[in-house]
Scaffold this motif. Structure first.
Motif, PDB file in Angstrom:
ATOM      1  N   PRO A   1       0.807  -1.229   0.000  1.00 23.46           N
ATOM      2  CA  PRO A   1       0.000   0.000   0.000  1.00 23.46           C
ATOM      3  C   PRO A   1       0.834   1.272   0.000  1.00 23.46           C
ATOM      4  CG  PRO A   1      -0.023  -1.034   2.167  1.00 23.46           C
ATOM      5  CD  PRO A   1       0.663  -1.999   1.256  1.00 23.46           C
ATOM      6  N   LEU A   2       2.087   1.204   0.466  1.00 20.28           N
ATOM      7  CA  LEU A   2       2.930   2.399   0.501  1.00 20.28           C
ATOM      8  C   LEU A   2       3.364   2.844  -0.883  1.00 20.28           C
ATOM      9  CD1 LEU A   2       5.178   1.578   3.593  1.00 20.28           C
ATOM     10  CD2 LEU A   2       3.136   3.016   3.500  1.00 20.28           C
ATOM     11  N   LEU A   3       3.446   1.915  -1.830  1.00 18.41           N
ATOM     12  CA  LEU A   3       3.875   2.265  -3.182  1.00 18.41           C
ATOM     13  C   LEU A   3       2.731   2.780  -4.044  1.00 18.41           C
ATOM     14  CD1 LEU A   3       6.328  -0.699  -3.895  1.00 18.41           C
ATOM     15  CD2 LEU A   3       6.857   1.624  -3.147  1.00 18.41           C
ATOM     16  N   MET A   4       1.493   2.625  -3.609  1.00 14.76           N
ATOM     17  CA  MET A   4       0.329   3.226  -4.270  1.00 14.76           C
ATOM     18  C   MET A   4       0.297   2.914  -5.757  1.00 14.76           C
ATOM     19  SD  MET A   4       0.534   6.893  -2.306  1.00 14.76           S
ATOM     20  CE  MET A   4       2.249   7.085  -2.808  1.00 14.76           C
TER      21      MET A   4
ATOM     22  N   LEU B   1       2.208  15.905 -10.650  1.00 13.24           N
ATOM     23  CA  LEU B   1       3.467  16.597 -10.378  1.00 13.24           C
ATOM     24  C   LEU B   1       3.992  17.306 -11.620  1.00 13.24           C
ATOM     25  CD1 LEU B   1       5.348  14.010  -8.107  1.00 13.24           C
ATOM     26  CD2 LEU B   1       4.154  16.085  -7.416  1.00 13.24           C
ATOM     27  N   THR B   2       3.798  16.694 -12.771  1.00 14.29           N
ATOM     28  CA  THR B   2       4.208  17.338 -14.030  1.00 14.29           C
ATOM     29  C   THR B   2       3.403  18.600 -14.271  1.00 14.29           C
ATOM     30  OG1 THR B   2       4.780  15.167 -14.915  1.00 14.29           O
ATOM     31  CG2 THR B   2       4.554  16.966 -16.490  1.00 14.29           C
TER      32      THR B   2
ATOM     33  N   LYS C   1       0.577   6.537 -11.239  1.00 14.89           N
ATOM     34  CA  LYS C   1       0.734   7.212 -12.535  1.00 14.89           C
ATOM     35  C   LYS C   1       0.011   8.551 -12.541  1.00 14.89           C
ATOM     36  CE  LYS C   1       1.227   2.846 -15.085  1.00 14.89           C
ATOM     37  NZ  LYS C   1       1.193   1.989 -13.874  1.00 14.89           N
ATOM     38  N   ASP C   2      -1.136   8.601 -11.900  1.00 12.70           N
ATOM     39  CA  ASP C   2      -1.860   9.871 -11.805  1.00 12.70           C
ATOM     40  C   ASP C   2      -1.125  10.863 -10.916  1.00 12.70           C
ATOM     41  OD1 ASP C   2      -3.902   8.888 -13.405  1.00 12.70           O
ATOM     42  OD2 ASP C   2      -4.960   8.002 -11.695  1.00 12.70           O
ATOM     43  N   ILE C   3      -0.425  10.373  -9.901  1.00 12.82           N
ATOM     44  CA  ILE C   3       0.333  11.273  -9.021  1.00 12.82           C
ATOM     45  C   ILE C   3       1.434  11.979  -9.807  1.00 12.82           C
ATOM     46  CG2 ILE C   3       1.939  11.321  -7.073  1.00 12.82           C
ATOM     47  CD1 ILE C   3       0.256   9.171  -5.747  1.00 12.82           C
TER      48      ILE C   3
END
Length: 509
Positions: free
Chosen positions: A235-238, A249-250, A243-245
């Motif tokens: 769960p920590l790596l989501m 950020l971009t 990919k949406d995160i």
């Protein structure tokens, strides 16, 4: 004759006194007090010599009956007095009074006798109260009626029996949960505007909408590896929305850009002064053992603030730098250094009040937003996509830190610096060409082609080659640490491959 009779009686009395006066001799019976003839005092004992006195008859019996009646009526008061004294005995508040109380010579009652006595006392007390009430006003009668009703309610509650858990389950099982059958619920219609839609249709519509929301991220092409496929159980790596995160950020990079030559509007601040400040902040980071995220965020805050305030005096540049690190440490660190520590590293050139004022000014100019991403966030993602080693990662971080000190590299996006750094790291630690190192998977997850990052790679190679001739040595000395694999001293950084990249112009110019 009278005198003789009187002397005879006096002699009899003296003889009797002499007999009583003899002590310690055998066969002399001294009359003692019979048991049961004493009457208790304040503790509530009663006269038990009733049977003996009743045998005498006559006036003694009548007097005994009257005494028994009075004792019965006064037992309530006596009992309350005894309870009061006993409570003091238990708490130790009346120890001196208890000492004078003589214990009763009466043997202790058995439980049957004690309970019977309590019942008899309660009945006698109630009769006495009712008799007194008859001679008192009607208000007391009403209070007695209320008391009697209260006792009846209490007795009713005690006698009432609550249903057991098993009976409750049986009752719940008998009572129906819904009056309408479940079959009719499936036929229920919900009004929407002018028409109606069944629950089944609404469920299908919700499932279709959910699938559409999950498919916001486009499907991967056939030649692109899914680097998040093995992270479904962590769960920590989501892995579901990672990919949406990075897509978000971009977008933040584009929202908070640093302009090319953003210090051109400054009247006193130059690029060399900025490089000197950041090189000093690298040493402050090492002294306070701050994480690398704090240093990267500090540089971003400084550049954004200098871009917004074009008239900063040169005497305030160090204050801006140390305050930016103070803000970044509170944003990233678990245990941030105290503001007094930052005042100390400036050799008390600025006070705590000046730092707090500068902090408020910086946050106001940045719109209280520190969401601009840092190069390290993208670098971790790209190392994962390239299946790089820890040595590749440390070397790429060394390249990024060198770029942060250099003013000519400040306008590049954090993702561009991370992509160029990992590409150069993979190239120097392998025997492959740049075209082979920059795989389609890296190009897809970074969003940059080799044509886009090639000029940045060559500028970065030139900075690495000229480290020995540069006066800013803080980053170089930092990566001489064994915890960072001593990547700044690698022989590949002085080899022919990086020298050719630094000399040759870009093939895509």
């Amino acid at each position: 004759m009278e005198i003789h009779t009187r002397r005879h009686r006096t002699k009899q009395i003296q003889d009797q006194e002499n007999i009583y006066a003899i002590k310690g001799k055998a066969n002399v019976a001294i009359p003692t007090k019979k048991q049961g003839l004493t009457v208790r005092g304040a503790l509530g004992d009663i006269n038990t010599n009733v049977q003996t006195q009743r045998e005498i008859g006559g006036k003694v019996a009548v007097a005994t009956a009257e005494f028994e009646k009075k004792a019965t009526l006064n037992r309530a008061v006596v009992k309350s007095n005894y309870s009061h004294v006993q409570s003091k005995v238990d708490t130790g508040l009346a120890a001196s009074k208890v000492a004078v109380i003589q214990p009763s010579s009466r043997p202790p009652l058995r439980r049957e006798e004690s309970t019977a006595g309590l019942a008899a006392r309660a009945a006698a007390r109630n009769r006495a109260i009712l008799k007194d009430v008859q001679n008192k006003p009607s208000e007391l009668k009403e209070s007695i009626n209320i008391y009697i009703q209260t006792k009846k309610v209490q007795e009713t509650k005690k006698t009432s029996k609550l249903p057991t858990l098993k009976e409750n389950k049986e009752i719940r099982a008998v009572q129906p949960f819904l009056k309408v059958s479940t079959e009719s619920l499936s036929k229920l219609k919900l009004e929407e505007g002018q028409g109606t839609t069944s629950i089944i249709d609404r469920k299908k519509l919700a499932q279709a909408t959910l699938k559409q929301d999950l498919n916001v991220t486009p499907q991967l092409p056939d030649d692109i590896e899914d680097i998040d496929a093995g992270d479904n159980n962590s769960p920590l790596l989501m892995s579901i929305y990672i990919k949406d995160i990075y897509k978000y950020l971009t977008e933040l990079e584009e929202k908070y850009p640093i302009e090319v030559e953003h210090l051109k509007h400054q009247k006193e601040i130059t690029g060399k002064m900025r490089a000197t400040l950041i090189d000093w902040l690298v040493e402050v980071q090492r002294q306070f053992s701050l994480v690398l995220e704090t240093f990267h965020l500090t540089v971003g805050i400084i550049d954004r603030y200098l871009q917004e305030v074009p008239t900063l005096p040169r005497t305030q540049l160090q204050l801006v730098g140390v305050t930016a690190m103070f803000i970044a440490s509170k944003y990233e660190e678990i245990y941030a250094p105290d503001i007094g520590d930052f005042v100390y590293v400036t050799d008390n050139a600025y006070s705590r009040a000046e730092m707090f004022q500068c902090e408020r000014d910086i946050m106001a100019k940045l719109g209280f937003c520190l969401a601009r991403p840092i190069p390290l966030s993208f670098l971790r993602r790209f190392v994962k996509a390239a299946h790089g080693t820890s040595k590749n990662h440390h070397l790429a971080k060394y390249f990024v830190d060198l770029c942060l000190v250099e003013y000519s590299m400040a306008h590049y996006r954090p993702s561009e610096l991370a992509a160029a750094a990992i590409c150069l790291s993979l190239y120097l630690l392998s025997s492959k060409k740049l075209e082979e190192v920059w795989t389609p998977t890296l190009s897809y997850y970074s969003g940059y082609s080799l044509e886009h990052i090639d000029p940045i790679i060559r500028k970065l190679a030139k900075i690495v080659v000229n480290v020995d001739n540069c006066k800013y040595k803080a980053v170089y000395n930092k990566y001489l640490d064994t915890s960072l694999a001593r990547v700044s001293s690698l022989h590949q950084l002085k080899g022919e491959a990086i020298a050719e990249l630094a000399k040759m112009p870009s093939n895509y110019d």
